[in-house]
Structure formats: C-alpha cells, structure tokens
Write an enzyme that holds these catalytic residues in place. Structure first.
Site, PDB file in Angstrom:
ATOM      1  CB  SER A 171       0.244 -10.208 -11.994  1.00 11.05           C
ATOM      2  OG  SER A 171       0.179  -8.813 -12.141  1.00 11.05           O
ATOM      3  N   PRO A 207       0.800  -1.227   0.000  1.00 11.60           N
ATOM      4  CG  PRO A 207      -0.920  -1.588   1.547  1.00 11.60           C
ATOM      5  CD  PRO A 207       0.361  -2.179   1.043  1.00 11.60           C
ATOM      6  N   GLY A 257     -16.685   4.544 -35.235  1.00 13.86           N
ATOM      7  CA  GLY A 257     -17.617   4.124 -34.189  1.00 13.86           C
ATOM      8  C   GLY A 257     -17.455   2.665 -33.828  1.00 13.86           C
ATOM      9  CD  GLU A 276       6.132  -6.437 -14.886  1.00 17.59           C
ATOM     10  OE1 GLU A 276       7.320  -6.633 -14.631  1.00 17.59           O
ATOM     11  OE2 GLU A 276       5.252  -7.284 -14.712  1.00 17.59           O
ATOM     12  CG  HIS A 321     -11.516  -0.361 -35.849  1.00 19.67           C
ATOM     13  ND1 HIS A 321     -10.139  -0.362 -35.840  1.00 19.67           N
ATOM     14  CD2 HIS A 321     -11.882  -1.648 -36.054  1.00 19.67           C
ATOM     15  CE1 HIS A 321      -9.704  -1.582 -36.004  1.00 19.67           C
ATOM     16  NE2 HIS A 321     -10.732  -2.401 -36.146  1.00 19.67           N
TER      17      HIS A 321
END
Lengths: 388, 382, 259
Positions: B158, B128, B335, B358, B333
């Site tokens: 992870s 933390p 929408g 990392e 692309h």
C-alpha cells in the site's frame, strides 16, 4: 417422485453451458469495464431461440416453460450477471407480461418478435417516488379518441434505452387508487414523445443498462391496453411474481460459480506448507455454501414446476428471490474471503461477481418487500390483511 | 473510570473533523472514480499534523497518544476510507516502527521528511507465496561490505508508487530483518499497480528488489528482530483498522439515516417503517461496540500494556461489523444504494477490504485462539 | 444426397483429473459428451447439406444404450435422422469390430453418397475409423479435410500437403475425415433441443438386426493394462515473471525452437 430433469432439459442445459462458456464468459469483464450491453451476445442468443425460452413455439418461443427458462437463467447467472439481467428483464418480466395477459393479437404482434429476439423488451414500472410503493406511480394515460396519451417518467428501467417494446404502468383513474386506477400498456419506443433521460452509473451489472424513460404525450392505440383496463396492478404483479423464480435461478448460478471457484482456489493456494483446502475454516465456509446452494436448487426448480403446472406459486417465487439473493450474497462473500487479496483484485472475477450480486437483494422487489409478500400470504388464509 | 475525552483530545478531534469534513469528504467520490490518490489533500494534511501524529513533540510531531490517533483515523475514514488507509499505513507501519526501533541517526535522517510531507511511508511484507503465512517470506538480504543486497518480490504494498521510504522485511543471515529502503535505491523498482474492488484511491504496488543496495545503517533493529518489529507495527495498524471501520460505519449510518428521512414510500418517510428502524438500531449497536473495543485497546496501548491480543479482537470484530453495517445501510437506500452518486456503495466496497488486509479475519481468529491456549500451556499451529 | 455421420459418445474429459504424482486417473464427474471429431463431422455434413439441394444427414452411433443421448444431440444440432447400434455382444468391440458394425448398418441403410467422420476422436485419437470404413465399404477416401464441396457426383476436398494444401477430387461414394479445427460446431437451436426427445424417434439396431455373427464380433486386440508414460526430463525456470520470461526465450533460442 422423480427429481431428475427430463432428458431434453439436460441436453438444453449442456448446450446453454457451451454457449455461455464460449460466447458469454469472454465478455464478462469486458462489458463491466467498458460499461456497455453485450449486443453481440443478445443477437447470437436470439438465433438459437434463447430470447424466448419459456414461451410456446407457436408464439416464436422455444417451448421450454419456466423450468427451461430457469435453466437458462442459472447458466447465465453462473458466468455473467449483466448478461443474465439484460436477457432476464427481456424474457422474465417484459415479454412475460404479454404472454400472461396479452390478447391473441397482441401476442402475434409483440410477443412473437420478442420471443424471436427480433425486438427487445423492457418493463416500465418504477418511478422516482414509486419504488417499493409501486402503487404510487404518477405516469398518466388519458383517453383521446382511439388512443391513450401517456405522460410521465420511469426510472431504473433495465433495457430502457435498447428496448423496442416497453410495458408501461400508468394511472388511468386517479380517484380509484391501485386497484382499478392503474392500467398496463404496451408502448413502442420509436413513438414520438418517448425519450431516454439519464443512464445510471452503477456499482455492478454494468453490462446492463438502467435508464430513465420519459413519456411526453406518447400515444398508444387502445388495442395496446394489456390485461384488463384498470387492473394494471394485477398485470404487473403477475409478471413480477413469475420473474422472481428465474431471478432465484440466476442467483443459484452465481452461488454455484462462487463455490466452484473457491474449491479450485483452495486446492491450488498453499500457505503454512499445505493447500488452504486443508484448513477447517475453509471447510466450514465451503460446506455452508453447498448447503445453501442445494436448498436453493430444490426451491427454484420446484417453484418452476409449480408455475409450469399452473399451481399457486406466489410465496414460493418470493422465497426463490429472497433466499436466492441472500444465498448468492453469502456464497460470493465467502468466496471473496477464501481468495484473500486476489478476491479484492479486479484482475480476477470474484470481485465482479461480488459487485454484480448486490443488486439482486434490491431489484424486482427488495428483499424487504419479499418478506412482506410472504407474510401477507401467511396470514391471508385467516382473513387477516397486513399493512405494508 | 472516566470515558470522557480530555480537553486536548476534544480539541484534536474537532480539528481533525473540521479538516476532514471540509477538505476530504467532498473529494471522496472523485478519489474513487478516478482511482487517484489525493496527493494535494495529503499535502494539505501535513499542516494539520496528519503525517506526524505519533511523532513526539520533542521531535516536532503532534505527540498524540494512541487513542487520539485513533480519533484521527476515525475522522479520516468517515470522510474517505482511501485517504484514511494511506495515512494509517504511513503512521502505523513506517513512522511508529521508526520511532520505536530506529537509531538516532535514522530518526535524524528520515523523521522530518516523513513528518513534513516530503516522504510518504510504505510497508512491504507480503509476497506471492507468503500472504497469511508471512513468515514464509523468501526475499533475501545478503551482507556485502557495509551494505545489504536485497533480492525478491513484494506484493500489495500500500502507498507503493507514492512512497519515498519503504519498510521492507527480508531474510538476512541472522534471521528475518527489517530495512528502511529509499525509493531511489538502485535495484528497487515499483511495479504493477493493483486494480481493486474498493479503496481505489490507495495505490497498491508490486515491489521488485533486484540486488537493491541498502546500507547497513538503514537496517531497522538487529538482524533477526524483523518479524517482531513487523508484528508490533501490525498490532497498532490492526487497531487502526478498528478506527477505520468505526469511521466507515458511522458514515454509512449517517447516510442511511438521512436517506430514510427523505425518501417517502407508502406515504411516509421509510424511517417510519419498523424494519428500517431495526436496521438502523442494529447498525448503531455495532458502531458503539466497535467504539468500545477501539477505546479499550487504545487505553491498553497508552498505558504501556501489551495490546496485541485486543488489537486482533478489535480487528476481527470491527471488520465483520463493517461489512454487516455497510451492507444493511446500502439496503436502506434501496435502488439508490447501488448508484455511484450515493456514497454508500463506495463504503460497502471499501469496508470489504478490512476482513482481508493487515491479516485476514481467519488469521485474527488463529492469533486470538493461540493466545488463549498459550496461557493454558498448549501451543497451537495455524 | 445421403450423408452418413458416425457419432461417438465419450466420457467428458473435463470431468477427469490426471494425477501424475499418484499415477492415477480420477473421474470426478462422470458425464458423457459427443466427441469433438464427431461434432466437427456433423458440422461439415450440415454445411454441405445447406449448400446442395435435397440432402439428408443421418447420424449413426455404436455404443451403450446411453449413446442415445449423443444421437439426440446430433438431431438437435440438425441431423435429419439417427440410429443407435447397440447390443451386449458389442461390449468388447475394438476398432476392427466397430468398423464392421458401422459398415453393416450403413449397408442396411442402403449405403451413402458420402460418409463424413472426424479425422480422429478427441479421446483416443486413433484416426482409424474413417480410412477403415472406406476399405470395408470400398468407397474412395480423403482424410484430414479442411474444406469440402460436392458437384456432379464428385467430391472436392482441400487437405494439407507438404507445407501447403492440395485440392483433391474423388468420385462418390466416398469417406471423408474432417479436421476438427476447420469445422467449429454450431449450437443447437432451442426448439430442436425440446423436440429431440419429445418428437423424434431413434431406432435401436441390435446384432440380430444387423445380421452379424459371433465371428464378426471377435476383437483382434486385447487390453492388457495401462501405465503412465515415464516422466519427461525437463528444465524448470523459477523466479519473477520478467526474468523467467527472458530465460525461457534464451533457452528456446538455444534449442532453435524459435529464431
């Protein structure tokens, strides 16, 4: 030159902020997670006249003009892009089209309930093969006695599944092309033949619905032609042009929220023995955010003033959308970086803002189209027409 | 100077690409939507050597050099970034440190299980109050007879809830020390799983160590060596992030090229529009630049040279490039780029993590600058 | 029925940061708002207005010229009229003088049937305006009201009593102070906000308008200075959330704060 907002707009902003903090903020993450429209918020907003901010009071609106509407958009954008999108599509392009081009009868019949929030509006332009190339629409409107019969399918329509009133662009003469061959209509969604196809599953703004709207022999009375017959292209361009200014305002709100969150986090988070607010990397990111935000703020409200004083505003509005969406992107992206791992966590709201922001560079005319619009207008005074 | 791949490297790359394209790629959408780690796929991947990429052949591993390992990560990322990260963490942050610093006994006890799909590895460093400032970690390891008692909280681990073996970094009497901690260790609890913006197939958990009893035989290296072991592991992992970025960008580019050829606006495929061509060209340029950095840094590693500096450079550059590329390929692309049926929005979300995990981009900048000034005799502080 | 609501404009506490470690109060953002007590009072008054035939709500504020903004907000929310009591001579006013000024204005308006004020203001929290106004005007008073109604010239109010509530009746004219929690303020309608500055007038009454002399304006209290309260001795719990939560529960149980 007085750059202060008139007092009634300052009061309006304060009241809207209170409304947004109490009613919109608590639902922001909820509607994203539950993938639903905040109907409860829309109802509350309607009660306060917020669903018709820019429209004259004689048409059920608030009489706040474009400046008032940009203030609403900004305050909503600061807290929830989904809610801003639902309300924005309703006011900014759907009801706006009737405000700009409607007859007195159409305004009484349709604009009044929209402005009062008793009806919800949607803007039906885009089709599968007609996105940036809006003129390539294939929905047809064929005259039959006193009516027009509409056939076709619209996609990516915000509010499509919750709207009562939908502005539809249709081809009335396939031989005439974009100018002369397209007409705008006001359609009621409870008409026989209107149905919703699919609802999109999107990366963000999941609290707004994006629907496929299908028209199968939908009949509209000839009185529902919006604007000049055959001049539908101009009708929808006018509406989109103005809509872009308020989109910039919503982006301004989002960018501002990103800056505020970042300042607070940087003060609170300590690493290497001091708050990260003491790190130059953070200073530079925050300063850059501030500069972009201030530039955008001036751009948006000056453009709103141009609109309210009936001056030309097409380039400025396109600039609002272009610069606004890219500013919001840069700001929320920097905010995510400043928040570190928490910026990537769905327990915080930064990633929600990041996902929600991305569509602003695409809808209501992609940023590529905005650049084309601006460039076209730069060359127009010299008589040079540029291709898309 | 020969940039061509060797026969072996070509063979491995084809094997990886075939498996990834056939088995993993079609699962990408589901992995993200269901937020489920692809446990079955990972097991299938064991037979292809994905779990034992860096284990020497003498110990029944693939014995890949770093460069070929990077090819593996690239192909994985191209198919699905969550799967790629799970295997990157396993190989770079558990298996490799064990090979480099483990005792024969530790290797005998764990390498087989790690290689053959019985134990997935995880790496527990962040806390933390110790994120970028990893050295400020507060988890303690107090000697108690033949054991250590580990006490503290680790965040953002992870592979957490999938892992059978954790590399935990804690403070012992002799300094920061690394430990191999089995899942079933009494006092170890895998807690809250983070809900993330992207890489949603990678479980990231909080780890609670409440006087977890770890035998001294499970200490990795000596007391006080832990930080160096962690940093060395992170060097390889950071280089791996470059490979992930490369694979992700290649996928994004591929999606955009295909889309732009199929989508017609203004009577032509949008591929005919200059601005689309510019975006594609810029993206390709970034891809090739990443590839060069990954290749060079992998060569440094394979030739036994110190590659830490270039690992940071590779990560810094490729993470930024990945954001830029996936962003622009999403824009191609239109929408559709915002809709979940298209893979690009997933890659946009997934790649955003690269500037944070990392070691953030800001930390990479610090490390790179520190090396440069150190060479001139000046010590800089974060 | 004539209802008068005293409205106070205060510095927005959200723009203030208190730094105990520096023993200083920082004003990061100087913005002014209507105090929450006044907002509750406005809300109570408007609800009452909606429940009876033919009532008007008048907002009154004693303050600097900028308090005009607070009154515009009161109008936007739904008040029918507003008056600003402002004069340089009011600058040093303490609560006694403030009450004097308000009472003079209320008398100038011909008195009221009901005066609705907040139980206390959300900045100083003194809670004295209501009771003192009642004394100054010789009206009945009921404080800390959670519900109120008017019938046949009588005020009916519900207020806390011992560990329960009491129903209180009082003859009009009366002063009521309302509990902030019981009257969550409504939002202003957008159209009224637009009208607030454009269409309506807020008369300003000066010292002369109110017929006040210097003696009436001399404050009883003088401000000598301010200091932070001494630091509280507190127990700090550190650790992971689950263990800390258990320790806190234990401590609260030991101190008999919880069962």
């Amino acid at each position: 030159m007085d750059f202060t907002f008139p007092k009634e707009y300052q009061l309006f902003r304060r009241m809207v902020r209170e409304f947004v903090e109490n009613e919109v903020r608590p639902l922001a993450k909820v509607i994203d997670r539950e993938h639903r429209v905040p109907h409860e918020t829309v109802k509350k907003a309607a009660k306060l006249g917020l669903m018709g901010v820019p429209f004259p009071q004689k048409y059920g609106g608030m009489g706040g003009g474009e400046i008032g509407y940009c203030i609403l958009a900004e305050e909503l954008g600061r807290v929830c892009s989904s809610t801003a999108t639902v309300i924005g599509a309703h006011i900014g392009i759907a009801a706006m089209a009737i405000h700009l081009d409607g007859t007195e009868e159409q305004k009484q019949k349709y604009l009044v309930p929209l402005a009062q929030g008793k009806a919800i509006g949607a803007f039906g332009l885009t089709e599968a093969q007609a996105g940036s190339d809006a003129a390539a629409i294939k929905t047809t409107a064929v005259r039959d006695g006193d009516q027009f019969v509409l056939n076709g399918a619209k996609v990516f329509i915000t509010n499509g599944d919750i709207a009562d009133t939908i502005i539809v662009m249709a081809v009335t003469d396939p031989t005439l092309g974009a100018y002369g061959g397209i007409t705008a209509f006001i359609a009621e969604t409870d008409s026989p033949g209107f149905s919703i196809g699919s609802l999109e599953n999107k990366m963000g703004i999941r609290g707004s619905s994006t629907a496929e709207c299908v028209f199968q022999d939908v009949r509209v009375p000839k009185e529902n032609v919006l604007g000049q017959f055959g001049a539908g292209f101009l009708t929808f361009m006018k509406s989109l042009d103005i809509g872009r200014a308020s989109l910039g305002a919503a982006c301004l709100g989002g960018a501002q929220a990103a800056l505020e969150s970042s300042i607070n986090w940087a003060r609170a988070r300590e690493q290497f023995g001091a708050p990260i607010a003491t790190k130059q990397s953070v200073h530079f990111m925050l300063s850059e955010m501030f500069v972009d935000i201030e530039a955008l703020r001036s751009l948006v409200y000056r453009t709103a003033w141009l609109i309210d004083t009936h001056q030309p505003h097409v380039m400025e509005a396109a600039a609002c959308k272009l610069f606004g969406s890219e500013t919001a992107h840069r700001c929320i992206n920097k905010a995510l970086q400043i928040h570190g791992a928490l910026g990537y966590s769905r327990d915080y709201s930064i990633e929600l803002g990041w996902r929600d922001q991305r569509i602003s560079e695409i809808y209501e005319g992609t940023n590529e189209i905005q650049r084309v619009v601006i460039a076209a207008n730069l060359f127009r005074p010299y008589g040079l027409r540029i291709p898309t | 100077m020969d940039f061509r791949l060797s026969e072996d490297q070509l063979m491995f790359r084809k094997m990886f690409a075939d498996f990834c394209t056939k088995e993993i790629r079609p699962q990408g959408e589901h992995i993200d939507q269901a937020e489920e780690a692809p446990v079955d796929l990972l097991q299938k991947a064991v037979d292809q050597g994905f779990w034992a990429a860096l284990v020497p052949e003498a110990m029944e591993g693939c014995g890949l050099d770093v460069y070929t390992y990077m090819l593996m990560l690239e192909e994985l990322a191209r198919a699905d970034m969550s799967t790629a990260l799970i295997l990157s963490v396993h190989n770079s942050l558990m298996v490799k440190p064990l090979i480099d610093h483990g005792t024969d006994d530790q290797k005998e006890r764990y390498l087989a299980a790690l290689s053959f799909g019985e134990m997935l590895g995880a790496f527990a460093l962040t806390e933390p109050a110790a994120g970028s400032d990893a050295a400020a970690l507060a988890t303690t390891a107090n000697r108690d007879g033949d054991d250590y008692l580990l006490k503290g909280t680790k965040l953002w681990v992870s592979n957490g809830e999938l892992a059978g073996l954790f590399l935990v970094v804690a403070k012992a009497a002799g300094g920061i020390t690394a430990f191999l901690v089995e899942k079933d260790t009494p006092g170890l609890k895998v807690g809250y799983r983070e809900k993330t913006l992207g890489l949603r197939g990678v479980p990231c958990n909080t780890l609670y160590l409440d006087n977890a009893r770890v035998p001294a035989a499970n200490r990795l290296g000596e007391e006080g060596q832990g930080f160096k072991i962690a940093q060395h592991a992170l060097d390889l992992s950071r280089l791996g992030m470059g490979a992930l970025a490369l694979g992700g960008c290649e996928r994004a580019l591929e999606e955009a090229i295909r889309f732009s050829m199929e989508h017609i606006q203004f009577n032509v495929p949008i591929a005919q529009k200059q601005i689309i061509q510019n975006y594609i060209a810029n993206a390709k340029t970034e891809v090739e630049a990443i590839r060069c950095l990954v290749t060079y840094t992998a060569w440094l590693a394979d030739s036994g040279q110190d590659f830490s500096h270039h690992a940071s450079i590779t990560k810094l550059f490729s993470a930024r490039a990945a954001h830029e590329v996936t962003d622009k390929m999403l824009q191609v692309h239109g929408g559709y780029g915002y809709m979940k049926e298209y893979a690009i929005e997933r890659y946009y979300r997934d790649c955003r993590a690269l500037e944070i995990i990392e070691g953030t981009s800001q930390i990479q900048q610090f490390l790179i600058a520190r090396d440069l000034y150190k060479a001139e005799g000046l010590e800089i502080r974060p | 029925m004539k209802i008068i609501v005293p409205v106070k404009q205060i510095l927005d506490p959200k723009g203030i940061t208190v730094r105990r470690d520096k023993e200083r109060i920082f004003i990061n953002r100087e913005e002014y708002i209507v105090d929450l007590g006044s907002k509750a009072a406005i809300e109570a008054a408007l609800r009452l207005k909606e429940s009876v035939a033919d009532a008007e709500v008048i907002a009154l504020s004693m303050g600097k010229p900028q308090a005009d903004d607070a009154l515009r907000e009161a109008l936007a929310i739904g008040c029918d009229a507003a008056y600003l009591l402002s004069d340089k001579a009011f600058k040093e006013a303490d609560i006694t003088v403030t009450v004097h000024i308000l009472a003079a204005a209320i008398k100038k308006l011909g008195g009221a049937d009901l005066i609705v004020a907040g139980r206390e203001s959300s900045d100083t929290g003194a809670g004295q305006i209501g009771p003192r106004l009642a004394e100054a005007l010789d009206y009945a008073q009921v404080t800390d009201v959670y519900a109120l109604a008017v019938a046949d010239g009588m005020l009916q109010a519900t207020r806390p009593w011992a560990h329960s509530y009491a129903a209180v009746k009082a003859p009009l004219p009366a002063v009521v102070t309302v509990a902030l929690e019981a009257f969550p303020p409504r939002y202003a309608h957008g159209a009224r906000i637009m009208s607030a500055y454009r269409d309506w007038n807020v008369p300003v009454w000066t010292c002369a308008d109110l017929g006040l002399d210097e003696a009436a304006l001399a404050p009883l209290l003088s401000f000598r200075g301010e200091s932070f309260p001494p630091p509280i001795e507190a127990e700090k719990f550190r650790g992971d959330p689950a263990s800390v939560a258990q320790e806190v529960v234990m401590a609260l149980r030991l101190q008999k704060v919880i069962g």
